[in-house]
Write an enzyme that holds these catalytic residues in place. Sequence first.
Site, short mmCIF file in Angstrom:
data_model
loop_
_atom_site.label_atom_id
_atom_site.label_comp_id
_atom_site.label_asym_id
_atom_site.label_seq_id
_atom_site.Cartn_x
_atom_site.Cartn_y
_atom_site.Cartn_z
N ASP A 125 79.37 47.41 14.07
CA ASP A 125 80.68 48.13 14.18
C ASP A 125 80.61 49.36 15.47
OD1 ASP A 125 80.86 48.86 10.84
OD2 ASP A 125 78.78 49.12 10.89
N LYS A 134 73.91 48.13 3.55
CA LYS A 134 73.56 47.36 5.78
C LYS A 134 71.75 47.48 6.48
CE LYS A 134 78.19 49.00 7.15
NZ LYS A 134 79.08 50.10 8.16
P1 NAP Z 1 75.20 57.73 6.68
O1 NAP Z 1 74.69 56.99 6.99
O2 NAP Z 1 75.05 58.29 5.17
O3 NAP Z 1 74.99 58.91 7.64
C1 NAP Z 1 75.76 60.52 7.82
C2 NAP Z 1 75.55 61.35 8.32
O4 NAP Z 1 76.17 62.67 8.64
C3 NAP Z 1 74.39 61.82 8.31
O5 NAP Z 1 73.60 61.50 10.19
C4 NAP Z 1 73.83 63.07 8.03
O6 NAP Z 1 73.18 63.82 8.14
C5 NAP Z 1 75.51 63.50 8.36
N1 NAP Z 1 76.23 63.97 7.38
C6 NAP Z 1 76.97 64.04 6.49
N2 NAP Z 1 76.96 64.94 5.34
C7 NAP Z 1 77.16 66.19 6.82
C8 NAP Z 1 77.08 67.62 6.17
N3 NAP Z 1 78.07 68.22 5.03
N4 NAP Z 1 77.09 68.30 7.53
C9 NAP Z 1 76.63 67.91 8.67
N5 NAP Z 1 76.09 66.81 8.90
C10 NAP Z 1 76.50 65.57 8.17
O7 NAP Z 1 77.24 57.17 6.76
P2 NAP Z 1 77.56 56.86 7.58
O8 NAP Z 1 77.63 55.25 7.41
O9 NAP Z 1 76.61 56.48 9.08
O10 NAP Z 1 79.05 57.11 7.59
C11 NAP Z 1 79.39 57.92 7.87
C12 NAP Z 1 81.05 57.93 8.11
O11 NAP Z 1 81.97 57.43 8.96
C13 NAP Z 1 81.67 57.65 6.41
O12 NAP Z 1 82.66 59.17 6.32
C14 NAP Z 1 82.27 56.88 6.78
O13 NAP Z 1 82.93 56.09 6.19
C15 NAP Z 1 82.52 56.54 8.37
N6 NAP Z 1 82.73 55.39 8.38
C16 NAP Z 1 83.43 54.27 9.16
C17 NAP Z 1 83.39 52.94 10.01
C18 NAP Z 1 84.97 52.98 9.81
O14 NAP Z 1 85.02 51.50 10.19
N7 NAP Z 1 86.22 53.32 10.80
C19 NAP Z 1 82.43 52.58 9.67
C20 NAP Z 1 81.23 52.83 9.34
C21 NAP Z 1 81.21 54.30 8.78
P3 NAP Z 1 71.67 63.62 8.10
O15 NAP Z 1 71.35 62.97 9.61
O16 NAP Z 1 71.22 64.78 7.94
O17 NAP Z 1 71.73 62.96 6.94
#
Ligand code: NAP
Length: 295
Positions: A117, A81
Amino acid sequence: MTGPPLAGERGWPSATAVVVGVIGDPVSHSLSPTLHNAAFASLGLDWVSVAFPVAPGALASALPGARALGLRGLSVTMPFKDAVAAIVDRSSPIATRLGAVNCVVVEPDGLVGHNTDGEGFVAALRRGARFDPAGRRCVVAGAGGAARAVVLALARAGASEVVVVGRTPARAADAAALAGHAGRTGTPTDAGGADLVVNATPVGMGGTPAATDPPLVDPGLLSHGQLAVDLVYVPRPTRWLELAAARGAATLDGLGMLVHQAALQIELWSGRSAPVEAMWAAVAGQRPEVPAPGG
Ligand code: NAP
């Protein structure tokens, strides 16, 4: 031609079908083609959506390739993205602000980046939980790409406060800044006074290393009168949502956001209103396999 081509008598898709796709790595488990194709079938369009696995080193050539092949557009999922935002010829104001693109429209004069999103998230809130963010206090756990889209969308929808709770302070501050005056960073205890609490981390996502990690916001802080939303939809519901519901909170899982962000992509590509119910029906009964990154 007066509008998008309609599915003909020779079946779907025809040899001249309009093609869109989803790019990611991995991407084979993405529900996006299922959602898009359900929309095309419902609209009677001779269009087809397929998954294109793209190796990271091939991204820079994949986008011009899509244009050369006459694709109408691409949905973009992890991990591309941010990189796609730097490649497209121009971007919508929201995609520019986020520095992230989840939808490319191939226009005659170039590739245009959008990000559906956040708007998809708010549409899911309104439709799935009858929740209007205007004037509401919101807490978002996480500061990654999904959290940033949600923070910006909540602020644009008029939330009175958007508090970001993250494990990396600099990233949390950066995400909170997207909400302007309504944004600030906070701690998990902020969730106790919020109307809406969102998990935008992968914590609880089945089959991933974060599946059994402790959530940033303890569901024990939640109670009746609050809405808990988990962007994760594998499994449905997540343990965090189950515990929030046990505390009396209303709950919503991430499938609605997935459906609505795809519906907005359909509208950007085709100019037609997306048949959201048909798209819901195509995925509601499915058990998505891991990995199932958003989009
Ligand atoms: P990302 O860019 O990798 O960001 C993940 C975030 O979560 C970061 O802030 C990270 O912390 C934090 N994090 C990761 N592991 C963690 C843990 N064990 N404990 C606490 N914080 C943690 O991922 P993303 O694209 O934002 O996606 C996040 C989630 O949303 C995923 O599960 C994805 O599948 C879901 N999602 C769903 C949709 C939907 O349409 N439903 C759309 C997009 C995403 P740091 O800041 O420290 O790295």
